[in-house]
Design an enzyme around this catalytic site. Structure first.
Site, PDB file in Angstrom:
ATOM      1  N   LYS A 185      -5.636  -1.952  -2.324  1.00  0.00           N
ATOM      2  CA  LYS A 185      -6.772  -1.712  -1.403  1.00  0.00           C
ATOM      3  C   LYS A 185      -7.455  -3.040  -1.075  1.00  0.00           C
ATOM      4  CE  LYS A 185      -7.085   2.958  -1.268  1.00  0.00           C
ATOM      5  NZ  LYS A 185      -7.366   3.859  -0.161  1.00  0.00           N
ATOM      6  N   ASP A 197     -14.131   6.327  -1.542  1.00  0.00           N
ATOM      7  CA  ASP A 197     -13.190   6.224  -0.432  1.00  0.00           C
ATOM      8  C   ASP A 197     -12.462   7.546  -0.184  1.00  0.00           C
ATOM      9  OD1 ASP A 197     -11.770   4.812   1.523  1.00  0.00           O
ATOM     10  OD2 ASP A 197     -10.140   4.396   0.127  1.00  0.00           O
ATOM     11  N   ASP A 198     -12.111   8.242  -1.254  1.00  0.00           N
ATOM     12  CA  ASP A 198     -11.327   9.468  -1.093  1.00  0.00           C
ATOM     13  C   ASP A 198     -12.161  10.588  -0.471  1.00  0.00           C
ATOM     14  OD1 ASP A 198      -8.867   8.508  -2.444  1.00  0.00           O
ATOM     15  OD2 ASP A 198     -10.297   8.241  -4.075  1.00  0.00           O
ATOM     16  N   TYR A 252       0.874  -1.177   0.000  1.00  0.00           N
ATOM     17  CA  TYR A 252       0.000   0.000   0.000  1.00  0.00           C
ATOM     18  C   TYR A 252       0.906   1.221   0.000  1.00  0.00           C
ATOM     19  CZ  TYR A 252      -4.181   2.607   1.527  1.00  0.00           C
ATOM     20  OH  TYR A 252      -5.228   3.478   1.618  1.00  0.00           O
ATOM     21  N   GLU A 274     -12.451   4.674  -6.274  1.00  0.00           N
ATOM     22  CA  GLU A 274     -11.137   5.002  -5.730  1.00  0.00           C
ATOM     23  C   GLU A 274     -10.327   5.808  -6.730  1.00  0.00           C
ATOM     24  OE1 GLU A 274     -10.225   3.693  -2.479  1.00  0.00           O
ATOM     25  OE2 GLU A 274      -8.792   5.323  -2.757  1.00  0.00           O
ATOM     26  N   ASP A 275      -9.768   6.890  -6.283  1.00  0.00           N
ATOM     27  CA  ASP A 275      -8.821   7.676  -7.062  1.00  0.00           C
ATOM     28  C   ASP A 275      -9.357   8.092  -8.434  1.00  0.00           C
ATOM     29  OD1 ASP A 275      -7.344   7.333  -4.813  1.00  0.00           O
ATOM     30  OD2 ASP A 275      -5.590   6.468  -5.752  1.00  0.00           O
ATOM     31  N   ASN A 323      -0.505  11.586  -0.174  1.00  0.00           N
ATOM     32  CA  ASN A 323       0.274  10.374  -0.461  1.00  0.00           C
ATOM     33  C   ASN A 323       0.857  10.454  -1.861  1.00  0.00           C
ATOM     34  OD1 ASN A 323      -0.509   9.028   1.979  1.00  0.00           O
ATOM     35  ND2 ASN A 323      -2.512   8.704   1.072  1.00  0.00           N
ATOM     36  N   ARG A 333      -6.487   9.930 -10.939  1.00  0.00           N
ATOM     37  CA  ARG A 333      -5.772  10.637  -9.861  1.00  0.00           C
ATOM     38  C   ARG A 333      -5.268   9.564  -8.897  1.00  0.00           C
ATOM     39  NH1 ARG A 333      -5.770   9.931  -4.987  1.00  0.00           N
ATOM     40  NH2 ARG A 333      -7.628  10.844  -4.089  1.00  0.00           N
ATOM     41  N   ASN A 376      -4.956   7.409   7.516  1.00  0.00           N
ATOM     42  CA  ASN A 376      -5.194   6.914   6.157  1.00  0.00           C
ATOM     43  C   ASN A 376      -6.531   6.189   6.145  1.00  0.00           C
ATOM     44  OD1 ASN A 376      -5.038   4.958   3.834  1.00  0.00           O
ATOM     45  ND2 ASN A 376      -3.147   6.100   3.541  1.00  0.00           N
TER      46      ASN A 376
HETATM   47  N1  LIG Z   1      -4.519  10.067   3.840  1.00  0.00           N
HETATM   48  C1  LIG Z   1      -5.548   9.616   3.174  1.00  0.00           C
HETATM   49  O1  LIG Z   1      -6.271   8.716   3.626  1.00  0.00           O
HETATM   50  C2  LIG Z   1      -5.888  10.200   1.855  1.00  0.00           C
HETATM   51  C3  LIG Z   1      -5.014  11.023   1.209  1.00  0.00           C
HETATM   52  N2  LIG Z   1      -5.348  11.537  -0.009  1.00  0.00           N
HETATM   53  C4  LIG Z   1      -4.346  12.349  -0.682  1.00  0.00           C
HETATM   54  O2  LIG Z   1      -4.793  13.669  -0.798  1.00  0.00           O
HETATM   55  C5  LIG Z   1      -4.242  14.260  -1.955  1.00  0.00           C
HETATM   56  C6  LIG Z   1      -5.352  14.965  -2.720  1.00  0.00           C
HETATM   57  O3  LIG Z   1      -6.324  14.053  -3.146  1.00  0.00           O
HETATM   58  P1  LIG Z   1      -7.676  14.600  -3.817  1.00  0.00           P
HETATM   59  O4  LIG Z   1      -8.381  15.524  -2.911  1.00  0.00           O
HETATM   60  O5  LIG Z   1      -8.428  13.451  -4.322  1.00  0.00           O
HETATM   61  O6  LIG Z   1      -7.065  15.411  -5.033  1.00  0.00           O
HETATM   62  P2  LIG Z   1      -7.729  16.543  -5.875  1.00  0.00           P
HETATM   63  O7  LIG Z   1      -6.950  16.680  -7.101  1.00  0.00           O
HETATM   64  O8  LIG Z   1      -9.188  16.313  -5.956  1.00  0.00           O
HETATM   65  O9  LIG Z   1      -7.513  17.865  -4.984  1.00  0.00           O
HETATM   66  C7  LIG Z   1      -6.294  18.514  -4.796  1.00  0.00           C
HETATM   67  C8  LIG Z   1      -6.581  19.893  -4.256  1.00  0.00           C
HETATM   68  O10 LIG Z   1      -5.376  20.482  -3.868  1.00  0.00           O
HETATM   69  C9  LIG Z   1      -5.372  21.811  -4.346  1.00  0.00           C
HETATM   70  N3  LIG Z   1      -4.008  22.321  -4.495  1.00  0.00           N
HETATM   71  C10 LIG Z   1      -3.058  21.961  -5.396  1.00  0.00           C
HETATM   72  N4  LIG Z   1      -1.936  22.673  -5.215  1.00  0.00           N
HETATM   73  C11 LIG Z   1      -2.190  23.508  -4.181  1.00  0.00           C
HETATM   74  C12 LIG Z   1      -1.449  24.513  -3.534  1.00  0.00           C
HETATM   75  N5  LIG Z   1      -0.191  24.785  -3.903  1.00  0.00           N
HETATM   76  N6  LIG Z   1      -2.021  25.179  -2.515  1.00  0.00           N
HETATM   77  C13 LIG Z   1      -3.273  24.917  -2.129  1.00  0.00           C
HETATM   78  N7  LIG Z   1      -4.040  23.984  -2.703  1.00  0.00           N
HETATM   79  C14 LIG Z   1      -3.501  23.293  -3.728  1.00  0.00           C
HETATM   80  C15 LIG Z   1      -6.089  21.734  -5.672  1.00  0.00           C
HETATM   81  O11 LIG Z   1      -6.506  23.020  -6.034  1.00  0.00           O
HETATM   82  P3  LIG Z   1      -7.012  23.394  -7.529  1.00  0.00           P
HETATM   83  O12 LIG Z   1      -8.388  22.793  -7.623  1.00  0.00           O
HETATM   84  O13 LIG Z   1      -6.991  24.862  -7.524  1.00  0.00           O
HETATM   85  O14 LIG Z   1      -6.042  22.755  -8.474  1.00  0.00           O
HETATM   86  C16 LIG Z   1      -7.236  20.828  -5.270  1.00  0.00           C
HETATM   87  O15 LIG Z   1      -8.252  21.562  -4.637  1.00  0.00           O
HETATM   88  C17 LIG Z   1      -3.551  13.131  -2.725  1.00  0.00           C
HETATM   89  O16 LIG Z   1      -2.170  13.194  -2.484  1.00  0.00           O
HETATM   90  C18 LIG Z   1      -4.099  11.878  -2.094  1.00  0.00           C
HETATM   91  O17 LIG Z   1      -3.160  10.836  -2.110  1.00  0.00           O
HETATM   92  C19 LIG Z   1      -6.555  11.304  -0.598  1.00  0.00           C
HETATM   93  C20 LIG Z   1      -7.450  10.475  -0.006  1.00  0.00           C
HETATM   94  C21 LIG Z   1      -7.161   9.819   1.260  1.00  0.00           C
HETATM   95  C1  LIG Z   2      -5.217   6.813   0.685  1.00  0.00           C
HETATM   96  C2  LIG Z   2      -5.903   7.170  -0.531  1.00  0.00           C
HETATM   97  O1  LIG Z   2      -6.992   6.698  -0.789  1.00  0.00           O
HETATM   98  C3  LIG Z   2      -5.288   8.093  -1.430  1.00  0.00           C
HETATM   99  O2  LIG Z   2      -4.217   8.623  -1.140  1.00  0.00           O
HETATM  100  O3  LIG Z   2      -5.878   8.326  -2.482  1.00  0.00           O
HETATM  101 MG   LIG Z   3      -7.542   6.978  -2.794  1.00  0.00          MG
END
Ligand SMILES: NC(=O)C1=CN([C@@H]2O[C@H](COP(=O)(O)OP(=O)(O)OC[C@H]3O[C@@H](n4cnc5c(N)ncnc54)[C@H](OP(=O)(O)O)[C@@H]3O)[C@@H](O)[C@H]2O)C=CC1
Ligand SMILES: CC(=O)C(=O)O
Ligand SMILES: [Mg+2]
Length: 616
Positions: A224, A318-319, A153, A295-296, A462, A206, A507
């Protein structure tokens, strides 16, 4: 909130029930696939967690014959096949004479595994084992989850996806593309297992914080689902990883002669949603009760897909939802660690960097929790400062925001940069879900520490390279005062003065296995917001005060099966309250702990018999 929810839970003494459950669960047994059979004599207590270990296994009837069994990873036991079984199944002489047990096999595997220094090569070793002997693979995961989770993972799964095509050996899972339109309902019958309970599907748009990896994203559903089996007790023949191969906009992959996916730009608009619809209909046609975990998916489609299916099919994202529930649990424990009441959630100033699937999913879940605690929506919304690349979400750009983002848009300071927000609004909590490694600079974290005695810092992106800051940085810049949790794991941090800081991992792996188990064993028709909320509550309650006092805001990973069991029980109870539980018998309703424990797959070798010789 915890106490108010607790009063709403089913009226029974859970501690007493759990003790009784242990005894009861020992007087039934499972065929290792969740099917239970009554037995007259209780087992001897093994000292392991109740429901995990059983010394009686009903046989599995198999249609595979002779030498082919050795090439079927679900049935293959390798050198652990006993002489009688080698005779009975007609492959005597095809294995070396020595018979090993699963523990010795595991020891042998771990010796080689631990001698390997490269994490990606370790990932390959594990996947090779997965392809040879699923029981042993899952046993390694169950017994050594803390060591192995970072390999199957995050973070290593990110690299495994990036190198998916180069390392491709054997297929696992299913792929659906535009060329398959009109064929999907037939194609699902190509999957060799008839009783699928959980599908994890991605379109690769993504993958973690690594962007569009197209069909290479298959590593994520595989990873997963490995956790679904090991941590959530779903049997391996009941899971199906899927990639919707709708092309990729990743130029490198479009040019890569070894790329294995459809080498076209991504399908978009109506055609994309028609393809997803056909896929959903096809899997539902063959497996009407299957849980589909999205997912993603990139945020331009993730919420739409969730909204399309969430009210009439068993799905969740999940996200958005799993991450929301996980973050809520961690933040409630973080409040406990600061000496505050969990009811103080609505009094916090919460900055979320990232307004995509995860950022908005977390904000929605926290908002719901605050409302459960008695705040109005208007009051609760004031706690949030959500930031994207254009700065603070403000009402001045409503038309460019999604409806979900609009909820959190503030009337003042729209567009303000992250650093300025931290200076001006003095947040108590700072969460990162931007996929921008290093976004939380020393200046930002020091400003947090200057304003708050125990700042809560959760860089959740991540894999590790995308974390907004490292554990070491956060502890150093706050003189060890912060409460820290990250999406991918970090090692403990040792200070020169002898103090040791314990970063937690926040996570969604803490929630989805138990949620999926609870939803599927109860026969729920949908995954409700309340189930996620209850899951968060169960997770938060699992962390003991002694751990919280050390700044640990999630349980140790090696207790993840217990966590999943607890979450699944809570989800089943919620499904019952909500009238969603369609599968449970009177007996099962009487003792849900035991029922869920018995449904959990535990990887050990079961006797195999040719199907024609026995009716199973
Ligand atoms: N720990 C966990 O369990 C999880 C972690 N994640 C992680 O979270 C991250 C994001 O996932 P997700 O939300 O799906 O991705 P998205 O692409 O949907 O969202 C990313 C967001 O970050 C913003 N962003 C990018 N660069 C900047 C910056 N410099 N300053 C401020 N905001 C910024 C983007 O803004 P804009 O729209 O303006 O581009 C967007 O709103 C990934 O790395 C993923 O691995 C996700 C799910 C679970
Ligand atoms: C953990 C997870 O689902 C992600 O980083 O997208
Ligand atoms: Mg995910």
């Amino acid at each position: 909130m915890i106490s108010s929810l607790a009063s709403r839970s089913l009226s029974r003494n859970k501690v007493a029930a759990r003790t009784a459950t242990f005894a009861k669960s020992l007087s039934t047994s499972s065929d290792n696939t969740g099917k239970t059979t009554k037995r007259s004599e209780p087992l001897v207590e093994t000292g392991e967690w109740a429901g995990c270990r059983r010394d009686f296994m009903a046989p599995i009837g198999i249609s595979v014959r002779g030498a082919d069994i050795l090439n079927e990873p679900l049935y293959n036991k390798g050198t652990a096949f006993k002489t009688g079984e080698r005779d009975r199944l007609r492959f005597r002489g095809l294995l070396p004479s020595r018979i090993m047990n699963i523990n010795l096999q595991k020891e042998r595997f771990l010796l080689a595994f631990r001698a390997e220094e490269s994490n990606i090569k370790k990932n390959v070793m594990l996947e090779d084992l997965h392809d040879r002997n699923e029981t042993l693979y899952h046993r390694v995961l169950v017994d050594h989850i803390e060591e192995v989770a970072p390999i199957v993972y995050t973070p290593t799964v990110g690299q495994a996806c990036q190198e998916f095509a180069a390392r491709f050996r054997r297929p696992r899972g299913m792929y659906f593309s535009e060329d398959d339109r009109g064929q999907m309902a037939a194609m699902v019958y190509n999957w060799p297992h008839k009783d699928v309970h959980v599908i994890v599907v991605t379109d690769g748009s993504r993958i973690l914080g690594l962007g569009d990896l197209g069909a290479n994203g298959m590593g994520i559903p595989i990873g997963k689902l490995a956790l679904y089996c090991a941590a959530g007790g779903i049997a391996p023949h009941r899971v199906l990883p899927v990639v919707l191969d709708v092309g990729t906009d990743n130029e490198e992959l479009l040019q890569d002669k070894f790329y294995l996916g459809v080498q076209k730009n991504r399908l978009r608009g109506e055609e994309y949603f028609y393809l997803v619809e056909e896929f959903m209909n096809a899997v539902r046609y063959r497996w009407p009760n299957v849980l589909v975990q999205f997912e993603d998916f990139s945020s331009d489609v993730a919420q739409t897909l969730l909204d399309t299916y969430r009210n009439n099919q068993l799905v969740f994202n999940d996200d958005i939802q799993g991450t929301g529930a996980t973050a809520l649990a961690g933040l409630l424990c973080a409040l406990r660690a600061t000496g505050s009441s969990v009811e103080a959630l609505g009094d916090q100033r919460i900055v979320i960097a990232g307004a995509g699937s995860a950022g908005i999913g977390i904000a929605q879940t926290l908002l719901q929790a605050m409302m459960e605690q008695g705040r109005t929506e208007e009051e609760a919304k004031k706690a949030f400062f959500i930031v994207d690349q254009d700065g603070l979400l403000g009402t001045d750009r409503m038309e460019s925001l999604t409806p979900e983002q609009q909820t959190f848009a503030r009337s003042e300071d729209g567009g303000m940069a992250l650093g300025e927000i931290v200076q001006k609004h003095k947040p108590t909590m700072l969460l990162g879900v931007t996929a921008v490694g290093g976004l939380f600079t020393e200046e930002i974290i020091r400003a947090m520490a200057a304003n708050v005695e125990r700042p809560i810092v959760f860089p959740l992106s991540n894999p590790t390279t995308r974390a907004e800051c490292t554990a070491e940085q956060a502890y150093e810049w706050t003189e060890g005062r912060c409460i820290f949790a990250s999406g991918s794991p970090f090692d403990p941090v040792h200070f020169d003065d002898g103090r040791v800081m314990y970063p937690s991992q926040c996570n969604n792996m803490y929630v989805f296995p138990g949620l999926g188990l609870g939803a599927t064993v109860s026969g729920a028709k949908t995954v409700t917001d309340r189930m996620l909320y209850i899951a968060a509550e169960a997770l938060a309650k699992f962390v003991p005060d002694e751990d919280v006092a050390q700044g640990k805001v999630f349980p140790p990973i090696n207790r993840i099966r217990e966590v999943s069991h607890r979450i699944a029980v809570a989800v089943v109870e919620e499904a019952i309250r909500d009238g969603q539980a369609t599968k449970l018998t009177e007996d099962e309703l009487e003792d849900i702990d035991s029922f869920v424990a018995r449904k959990m797959y535990y990887p050990e070798y079961v006797p195999l018999v040719e199907k024609r010789t026995i009716t199973i």
